[in-house]
Design a protein around this motif. Structure first.
Motif, short mmCIF file in Angstrom:
data_model
loop_
_atom_site.label_atom_id
_atom_site.label_comp_id
_atom_site.label_asym_id
_atom_site.label_seq_id
_atom_site.Cartn_x
_atom_site.Cartn_y
_atom_site.Cartn_z
N ALA A 86 -1.81 6.52 19.74
CA ALA A 86 -1.36 5.30 19.07
C ALA A 86 -1.17 4.15 20.05
O ALA A 86 -1.42 2.99 19.74
CB ALA A 86 -0.06 5.57 18.31
N SER A 87 -0.73 4.48 21.26
CA SER A 87 -0.49 3.44 22.26
C SER A 87 -1.78 2.90 22.87
O SER A 87 -1.76 1.88 23.57
CB SER A 87 0.41 3.98 23.37
N LEU A 146 -8.88 10.55 10.49
CA LEU A 146 -7.47 10.28 10.23
C LEU A 146 -7.09 10.46 8.77
O LEU A 146 -6.09 11.11 8.47
CB LEU A 146 -7.13 8.84 10.65
N ALA A 147 -7.86 9.88 7.86
CA ALA A 147 -7.45 9.92 6.45
C ALA A 147 -8.65 9.70 5.54
O ALA A 147 -9.62 9.03 5.91
CB ALA A 147 -6.38 8.87 6.17
N SER A 148 -8.54 10.25 4.32
CA SER A 148 -9.57 10.11 3.30
C SER A 148 -8.99 9.39 2.10
O SER A 148 -7.82 9.62 1.73
CB SER A 148 -10.10 11.49 2.89
N GLU A 149 -9.79 8.51 1.49
CA GLU A 149 -9.36 7.77 0.30
C GLU A 149 -8.00 7.10 0.54
O GLU A 149 -7.06 7.24 -0.25
CB GLU A 149 -9.31 8.70 -0.90
N TYR A 150 -7.92 6.36 1.62
CA TYR A 150 -6.66 5.75 2.03
C TYR A 150 -6.36 4.52 1.17
O TYR A 150 -7.15 3.56 1.13
CB TYR A 150 -6.71 5.37 3.50
N GLY A 166 -10.67 6.42 10.76
CA GLY A 166 -10.75 7.22 11.97
C GLY A 166 -10.51 6.40 13.21
O GLY A 166 -10.27 5.18 13.14
N LEU A 167 -10.60 7.06 14.35
CA LEU A 167 -10.42 6.43 15.65
C LEU A 167 -11.56 6.92 16.54
O LEU A 167 -11.75 8.13 16.69
CB LEU A 167 -9.07 6.83 16.24
N ASP A 168 -12.32 6.00 17.13
CA ASP A 168 -13.47 6.45 17.91
C ASP A 168 -13.09 6.86 19.32
O ASP A 168 -11.91 6.84 19.70
CB ASP A 168 -14.61 5.43 17.86
N GLU A 169 -14.08 7.22 20.12
CA GLU A 169 -13.85 7.77 21.45
C GLU A 169 -13.15 6.80 22.39
O GLU A 169 -12.52 7.21 23.36
CB GLU A 169 -15.19 8.17 22.07
N HIS A 223 0.97 3.59 12.81
CA HIS A 223 1.84 4.67 12.34
C HIS A 223 1.02 5.88 11.92
O HIS A 223 1.39 7.03 12.22
CB HIS A 223 2.69 4.17 11.17
N LEU A 224 -0.12 5.63 11.26
CA LEU A 224 -0.99 6.72 10.83
C LEU A 224 -1.55 7.47 12.05
O LEU A 224 -1.58 8.71 12.07
CB LEU A 224 -2.14 6.17 9.98
N VAL A 225 -1.98 6.73 13.06
CA VAL A 225 -2.51 7.36 14.27
C VAL A 225 -1.43 8.18 14.95
O VAL A 225 -1.66 9.32 15.39
CB VAL A 225 -3.07 6.29 15.25
N ARG A 226 -0.24 7.62 15.04
CA ARG A 226 0.88 8.34 15.68
C ARG A 226 1.21 9.61 14.92
O ARG A 226 1.47 10.66 15.52
CB ARG A 226 2.10 7.41 15.73
N GLU A 227 1.15 9.55 13.61
CA GLU A 227 1.48 10.72 12.78
C GLU A 227 0.42 11.81 12.90
O GLU A 227 0.74 13.00 12.96
CB GLU A 227 1.58 10.26 11.32
#
Length: 297
Positions: A114-115, A45-49, A63-66, A103-107
């Motif tokens: 995201a849901s 999802l993002a680096s150095e957040y 990140g988001l896992d499986e 919001h980050l996941v949705r983006e």
């Protein structure tokens, strides 16, 4: 320090490829982030957040896992006693900023992802050159899901990842297992009870493959996870159970009515090998496949 030795064989000789650490922490981070799904089973999802001016920190990777669980990944080039506490500090921040993470996941991944974020099982993965026995003991004292992963670089194109410790945040697991068994006995008295009993037996077999297995319950399936999922058990159907494994279908002798290649086909859970179980005999036949998938995770 890992006892693994890697050899390059050519021209009838075997030459050991010496393991090494990265030149800098950023090199490890960049390599893992570029291949996070393949290496860790986590969608990047993002680096150095940034955690904002008040908190004053930066999360190495998000990140988001499986299974939809939020994941923080922290990296250290070598051995660093602070990596676990640092990660737990960020994990606490994340739990207080669920809307921001959503919001980050949705983006990045869209509204469906995201849901489906699973806030009951957030994870911390620490990737470092090594860990001490005190680190391993420390993670076992926390009520969080934490994975300690040792890395080594081999030559110019190979990286090895070894799970040193994997701890689930579900501290009530023994009590939950007892309740599942009791519920299985009760439901077995009703229609479909045979499949419920078989599901309880599958659960016991899968959890018995190793001490490092973390069960993750979702509405559509129950995942069995090491660093990544290796098996997903779907709710019992009237006459069969479906288990999805990470074993490569191309390496398995497929048997109609028992195993099926579902690569590219939609289904609940993860894994390209579908195993259909109807009897305890099927469960016995499936155990080698379970072990194969476990070893590959």
């Amino acid at each position: 320090m890992s006892g693994l030795k890697l050899f390059h064989t050519m021209s009838g000789s075997a030459v050991e490829v010496a393991p090494r650490l990265a030149e800098a922490e950023a090199d490890v981070q960049g390599l893992v982030e570029a291949h996070m799904q393949a290496m860790l089973g986590v969608r990047f999802l993002a680096s150095e957040y940034s955690t904002g001016p008040v908190h004053g920190g930066r999360i190495d990777s998000l990140g988001l896992d499986e299974n939809g669980s939020p994941v923080i990944v922290e990296y250290k080039r070598g051995t660093d006693a602070g990596v676990i506490n640092q990660g737990l500090f960020y994990l606490s921040w994340l739990m207080d900023h669920r809307a921001e993470f959503g919001h980050l996941v949705r983006e990045r991944l869209g509204q469906p992802a995201a849901s489906q974020v699973l806030w009951s099982a957030p994870r911390l993965i620490c990737v470092a050159g090594d860990f001490t026995r005190y680190d391993v003991h420390a993670v076992r004292e926390h009520r969080r899901s934490i994975d300690l992963v040792r890395y080594r670089l081999y030559g110019e194109h190979h990286i090895g990842l070894e799970t040193v410790a994997s701890v689930t945040g579900h501290s009530a697991a023994p009590r939950m297992a007892a309740r599942r068994r009791a519920a299985g006995i009760q439901r077995a008295r009703t229609e479909g009870g045979a499949m419920t009993e078989l599901a309880a037996a599958v659960d016991e077999v899968l959890l018995g493959l190793g001490d490092d297995i973390v069960p993750v319950q979702r509405k559509q399936y129950r995942a069995y996870q090491r660093l990544r999922n290796f098996a997903c058990l779907c709710p019992p159907r009237q006459t069969k159970l479906l288990v999805y494994l990470k074993a490569d279908p191309g390496t398995v002798d497929l048997v109609p009515g028992f195993t099926r290649d579902v690569t590219g086909l939609g289904h609940h859970g993860t894994g390209d090998l579908e195993v259909q179980l109807r009897t305890e005999r099927d469960l016995e036949r499936a155990q080698d496949l379970f072990r194969l998938s476990y070893a590959a995770a």
